[in-house]
Design a protein around this motif. Structure first.
Motif, PDB file in Angstrom:
ATOM      1  N   MET A 131     -71.816  55.568   1.036  1.00  0.00           N
ATOM      2  CA  MET A 131     -70.861  56.258   0.170  1.00  0.00           C
ATOM      3  C   MET A 131     -70.855  55.646  -1.230  1.00  0.00           C
ATOM      4  O   MET A 131     -70.764  56.361  -2.235  1.00  0.00           O
ATOM      5  CB  MET A 131     -69.466  56.210   0.791  1.00  0.00           C
ATOM      6  N   ARG A 132     -70.955  54.309  -1.327  1.00  0.00           N
ATOM      7  CA  ARG A 132     -70.983  53.649  -2.636  1.00  0.00           C
ATOM      8  C   ARG A 132     -72.257  54.051  -3.406  1.00  0.00           C
ATOM      9  O   ARG A 132     -72.202  54.298  -4.613  1.00  0.00           O
ATOM     10  CB  ARG A 132     -70.925  52.131  -2.479  1.00  0.00           C
ATOM     11  N   VAL A 133     -73.378  54.117  -2.699  1.00  0.00           N
ATOM     12  CA  VAL A 133     -74.625  54.519  -3.352  1.00  0.00           C
ATOM     13  C   VAL A 133     -74.506  55.959  -3.853  1.00  0.00           C
ATOM     14  O   VAL A 133     -74.867  56.260  -4.992  1.00  0.00           O
ATOM     15  CB  VAL A 133     -75.818  54.374  -2.385  1.00  0.00           C
ATOM     16  N   ALA A 134     -73.980  56.846  -3.032  1.00  0.00           N
ATOM     17  CA  ALA A 134     -73.856  58.257  -3.411  1.00  0.00           C
ATOM     18  C   ALA A 134     -72.943  58.447  -4.617  1.00  0.00           C
ATOM     19  O   ALA A 134     -73.153  59.355  -5.425  1.00  0.00           O
ATOM     20  CB  ALA A 134     -73.342  59.072  -2.228  1.00  0.00           C
ATOM     21  N   CYS A 135     -71.953  57.570  -4.754  1.00  0.00           N
ATOM     22  CA  CYS A 135     -71.007  57.674  -5.868  1.00  0.00           C
ATOM     23  C   CYS A 135     -71.503  56.971  -7.128  1.00  0.00           C
ATOM     24  O   CYS A 135     -70.816  57.000  -8.157  1.00  0.00           O
ATOM     25  CB  CYS A 135     -69.653  57.088  -5.464  1.00  0.00           C
ATOM     26  N   GLY A 136     -72.660  56.322  -7.064  1.00  0.00           N
ATOM     27  CA  GLY A 136     -73.194  55.633  -8.230  1.00  0.00           C
ATOM     28  C   GLY A 136     -72.599  54.260  -8.458  1.00  0.00           C
ATOM     29  O   GLY A 136     -72.789  53.659  -9.520  1.00  0.00           O
ATOM     30  N   LEU A 137     -71.897  53.704  -7.463  1.00  0.00           N
ATOM     31  CA  LEU A 137     -71.272  52.386  -7.613  1.00  0.00           C
ATOM     32  C   LEU A 137     -72.251  51.250  -7.372  1.00  0.00           C
ATOM     33  O   LEU A 137     -71.952  50.097  -7.685  1.00  0.00           O
ATOM     34  CB  LEU A 137     -70.087  52.249  -6.647  1.00  0.00           C
ATOM     35  N   ASP A 138     -73.416  51.558  -6.804  1.00  0.00           N
ATOM     36  CA  ASP A 138     -74.411  50.532  -6.521  1.00  0.00           C
ATOM     37  C   ASP A 138     -75.613  50.665  -7.457  1.00  0.00           C
ATOM     38  O   ASP A 138     -76.649  50.048  -7.239  1.00  0.00           O
ATOM     39  CB  ASP A 138     -74.868  50.652  -5.051  1.00  0.00           C
ATOM     40  N   SER A 139     -75.474  51.474  -8.507  1.00  0.00           N
ATOM     41  CA  SER A 139     -76.587  51.759  -9.404  1.00  0.00           C
ATOM     42  C   SER A 139     -76.664  50.749 -10.547  1.00  0.00           C
ATOM     43  O   SER A 139     -75.690  50.064 -10.858  1.00  0.00           O
ATOM     44  CB  SER A 139     -76.450  53.169  -9.985  1.00  0.00           C
ATOM     45  N   GLN A 199     -65.641  64.159  -4.486  1.00  0.00           N
ATOM     46  CA  GLN A 199     -64.248  63.802  -4.734  1.00  0.00           C
ATOM     47  C   GLN A 199     -64.132  62.782  -5.860  1.00  0.00           C
ATOM     48  O   GLN A 199     -63.290  62.916  -6.753  1.00  0.00           O
ATOM     49  CB  GLN A 199     -63.619  63.238  -3.457  1.00  0.00           C
ATOM     50  N   VAL A 200     -65.005  61.774  -5.837  1.00  0.00           N
ATOM     51  CA  VAL A 200     -64.972  60.732  -6.871  1.00  0.00           C
ATOM     52  C   VAL A 200     -65.285  61.335  -8.241  1.00  0.00           C
ATOM     53  O   VAL A 200     -64.645  61.008  -9.246  1.00  0.00           O
ATOM     54  CB  VAL A 200     -65.950  59.592  -6.514  1.00  0.00           C
ATOM     55  N   ARG A 201     -66.284  62.214  -8.309  1.00  0.00           N
ATOM     56  CA  ARG A 201     -66.641  62.851  -9.580  1.00  0.00           C
ATOM     57  C   ARG A 201     -65.507  63.725 -10.097  1.00  0.00           C
ATOM     58  O   ARG A 201     -65.256  63.816 -11.299  1.00  0.00           O
ATOM     59  CB  ARG A 201     -67.893  63.711  -9.413  1.00  0.00           C
ATOM     60  N   THR A 202     -64.808  64.379  -9.177  1.00  0.00           N
ATOM     61  CA  THR A 202     -63.753  65.316  -9.563  1.00  0.00           C
ATOM     62  C   THR A 202     -62.468  64.594  -9.958  1.00  0.00           C
ATOM     63  O   THR A 202     -61.802  64.983 -10.932  1.00  0.00           O
ATOM     64  CB  THR A 202     -63.451  66.281  -8.397  1.00  0.00           C
ATOM     65  N   GLU A 203     -62.123  63.528  -9.240  1.00  0.00           N
ATOM     66  CA  GLU A 203     -60.800  62.918  -9.392  1.00  0.00           C
ATOM     67  C   GLU A 203     -60.800  61.638 -10.220  1.00  0.00           C
ATOM     68  O   GLU A 203     -59.743  61.069 -10.470  1.00  0.00           O
ATOM     69  CB  GLU A 203     -60.200  62.645  -8.004  1.00  0.00           C
ATOM     70  N   ALA A 262     -64.204  53.131 -11.283  1.00  0.00           N
ATOM     71  CA  ALA A 262     -64.887  52.554 -10.114  1.00  0.00           C
ATOM     72  C   ALA A 262     -63.883  51.947  -9.147  1.00  0.00           C
ATOM     73  O   ALA A 262     -64.047  52.036  -7.922  1.00  0.00           O
ATOM     74  CB  ALA A 262     -65.907  51.507 -10.564  1.00  0.00           C
ATOM     75  N   THR A 263     -62.832  51.301  -9.676  1.00  0.00           N
ATOM     76  CA  THR A 263     -61.784  50.743  -8.810  1.00  0.00           C
ATOM     77  C   THR A 263     -61.097  51.857  -8.031  1.00  0.00           C
ATOM     78  O   THR A 263     -60.827  51.723  -6.829  1.00  0.00           O
ATOM     79  CB  THR A 263     -60.758  49.974  -9.660  1.00  0.00           C
ATOM     80  N   GLN A 264     -60.824  52.970  -8.711  1.00  0.00           N
ATOM     81  CA  GLN A 264     -60.237  54.120  -8.021  1.00  0.00           C
ATOM     82  C   GLN A 264     -61.191  54.651  -6.952  1.00  0.00           C
ATOM     83  O   GLN A 264     -60.773  55.007  -5.839  1.00  0.00           O
ATOM     84  CB  GLN A 264     -59.918  55.227  -9.030  1.00  0.00           C
ATOM     85  N   ALA A 265     -62.480  54.693  -7.307  1.00  0.00           N
ATOM     86  CA  ALA A 265     -63.481  55.206  -6.369  1.00  0.00           C
ATOM     87  C   ALA A 265     -63.570  54.329  -5.123  1.00  0.00           C
ATOM     88  O   ALA A 265     -63.717  54.841  -4.002  1.00  0.00           O
ATOM     89  CB  ALA A 265     -64.845  55.290  -7.046  1.00  0.00           C
ATOM     90  N   GLU A 266     -63.483  53.005  -5.295  1.00  0.00           N
ATOM     91  CA  GLU A 266     -63.537  52.087  -4.143  1.00  0.00           C
ATOM     92  C   GLU A 266     -62.393  52.375  -3.166  1.00  0.00           C
ATOM     93  O   GLU A 266     -62.588  52.350  -1.950  1.00  0.00           O
ATOM     94  CB  GLU A 266     -63.487  50.637  -4.606  1.00  0.00           C
ATOM     95  N   SER A 267     -61.206  52.659  -3.704  1.00  0.00           N
ATOM     96  CA  SER A 267     -60.063  52.987  -2.839  1.00  0.00           C
ATOM     97  C   SER A 267     -60.305  54.294  -2.090  1.00  0.00           C
ATOM     98  O   SER A 267     -59.986  54.407  -0.895  1.00  0.00           O
ATOM     99  CB  SER A 267     -58.781  53.104  -3.680  1.00  0.00           C
ATOM    100  N   MET A 268     -60.884  55.270  -2.787  1.00  0.00           N
ATOM    101  CA  MET A 268     -61.210  56.538  -2.129  1.00  0.00           C
ATOM    102  C   MET A 268     -62.219  56.319  -1.011  1.00  0.00           C
ATOM    103  O   MET A 268     -62.117  56.911   0.076  1.00  0.00           O
ATOM    104  CB  MET A 268     -61.772  57.530  -3.145  1.00  0.00           C
ATOM    105  N   ILE A 269     -63.201  55.471  -1.270  1.00  0.00           N
ATOM    106  CA  ILE A 269     -64.223  55.199  -0.258  1.00  0.00           C
ATOM    107  C   ILE A 269     -63.610  54.511   0.950  1.00  0.00           C
ATOM    108  O   ILE A 269     -63.960  54.814   2.100  1.00  0.00           O
ATOM    109  CB  ILE A 269     -65.367  54.363  -0.870  1.00  0.00           C
TER     110      ILE A 269
END
Length: 449
Positions: free
Chosen positions: A102-110, A152-156, A319-326
């Motif tokens: 999920m982190r890779v798909a959201c670009g958090l590991d790029s 969801q991460v891209r949208t929110e 990214a912090t928000q995205a981590e919580s979503m993940i």
């Protein structure tokens, strides 16, 4: 089902090593087939990009030592010594593997935080695995979770809204000045990695034309061929300036390659239509005095760095928000996985109960065909079916009680007893059913002559 990820990326391995374990398009079908042929593997997906090579595997038979066997397979497939790869590979199992995908798909590991390209690359790997029939179970469901999480991460969050690379920031800034790049032409001076990225970003943005100028014209021609542009030598830059709405430079020259006089001449030919310029080079490629000219908008790498730093900070908040979503999505995936596991148990339990019902029904029908009293047959059927359904659980509960397994006793009480249903089905209803049993069918309905 065990889920496992084995991989390496830009943080753990050099470019040379990443190249050594990358899969070419021609290798992928064979690689997928070999992976699912390994003992214990039911599903496999390969994600292979310039920055990462990852194997996503699942199977009921994957044991604790499987990671080492998958690593040996990977080294053997690419004919690379295991010792040279040992320190560069990571392994994730279970929930950690789900979180990693999920982190890779959201670009958090790029390499560039929040970049969107990796999601398309993961979708490409997923689609290939489906084409090669190496996907179709729990791993496929996890990939679906990853795709919806990325959406969801891209949208929110604002993780992908602002550029965080010099090349992309330059193009983004050009897009603010020229509303429609499809009516603009760009002159790019240089042919290194940064100009390469700028050219590709401009092409994706729909630029009308690209001119690539470089000291070594062969390099300019190579890049121009890849992006659909035109190559010229540095001596032709003054002429190219007259038709360029956008000028972006990034050379290794110790002296400026573009002076005030050349730009003034180009503006006259252009009848003072404005030129947007970005000088990414250090030392600078464009004389600072060019910025004093009317109709020229000149930016330096420092101007871009201010934009990038601000954008990077906004992405870090996102990214912090995205981590919580993940975190929430991993919990949801884990809960769904447990429920699916219970569903398999429920289906097995229902099949077992259905087999007992069919046997009891066949026995009762045979008795009725022999002319036995229907009420006696029904009573025997209900007693026999009840005894058969309860015999196994009752015997196991007695054994659990003897072994002082209070956990099993408590679970059985929660699963087997429904006090509300028992109270609702009271003695009065049973008596009513007994009375109804003595009424002839249709006794309360009107007879039709």
């Amino acid at each position: 089902m065990t889920l496992l990820i084995l991989g390496t990326n830009h943080r753990t391995a050099s470019l040379d090593l990443r190249e050594a374990v990358a899969f070419s398009p021609e290798q992928l079908e064979q690689a997928h087939a070999e992976l699912v042929a390994l003992e214990g593997v039911d599903e496999a997906v390969i994600v292979s990009t310039c920055n990462r090579t990852e194997l996503y595997l699942s199977g009921e038979g994957l044991d604790a030592g499987f990671g080492a066997r998958a690593f040996a397979w990977l080294a053997g497939f690419h004919r690379v010594a295991q010792a040279s790869l040992q320190e560069c590979f990571y392994q994730h199992v279970g929930d950690r593997a789900a979180r990693h995908l999920m982190r890779v798909a959201c670009g958090l590991d790029s390499m560039v935080l929040g970049e969107p390209q990796i999601l398309g690359q993961i979708k490409g790997g997923y689609q290939l695995a489906r084409r090669y029939a190496t996907l179709g179970g729990p791993l496929e469901q996890l990939f679906q979770y990853a795709f919806s999480t990325a959406k969801q991460v891209r949208t929110e969050t604002g993780i992908g809204e602002n550029p965080v690379s010099v090349a992309y920031a330059a193009v983004n800034l050009a897009g603010r000045i020229f509303d429609d790049l499809s009516h603009s032409r760009a002159l790019l001076i240089g042919a290194g990695e940064t100009i390469d990225l700028v050219a590709r970003h401009l092409r994706e943005a729909g630029i009308q034309g690209l001119i690539i100028a470089n000291r070594t014209q062969a390099r300019a021609e190579r890049l121009a061929a890849e992006v659909g542009g035109v190559a010229v030598g540095l001596e032709e830059v003054p002429q190219a300036l007259s038709c360029a709405d956008i000028v972006i430079t990034s050379t290794a020259s110790p002296l400026p390659v573009l002076g005030k006089g050349a730009v003034e001449s180009a503006l006259k030919v252009r009848r003072h239509r404005p030129i947007f310029m970005v000088d990414i080079a250090v030392p600078r490629d464009i004389e600072p005095e060019v910025g004093e000219l009317d109709d020229v908008f000149l930016y330096t790498v420092d101007d871009l760095n201010e934009i990038i730093d601000e954008n990077r900070r906004s992405r870090e908040v996102a990214a912090t928000q995205a981590e919580s979503m993940i975190d929430e999505r991993v919990d949801e995936w884990h809960r769904d996985r447990r429920e699916r596991g219970a569903g398999q148990l429920i289906r097995r339990h229902r099949r077992q109960a259905e087999a007992l019902r069919q046997a009891a029904e066949a026995h009762a029908l045979a008795q009725l065909e022999r002319g036995e009293n229907p009420q006696d047959v029904i009573r025997r059927l209900s007693h026999q079916l009840t005894n058969k359904l309860l015999h196994g659980p009752t015997a196991r509960l007695r054994a659990a009680s003897g072994a002082e397994r209070q956990d099993i006793i408590a679970a059985a009480e929660a699963l087997l007893l429904d006090e509300a249903a028992s109270d609702a089905f009271d003695a009065a209803e049973i008596d009513a059913l007994k009375l109804g049993a003595h009424c002839p069918i249709g006794a309360h309905s009107q007879q039709v002559p």
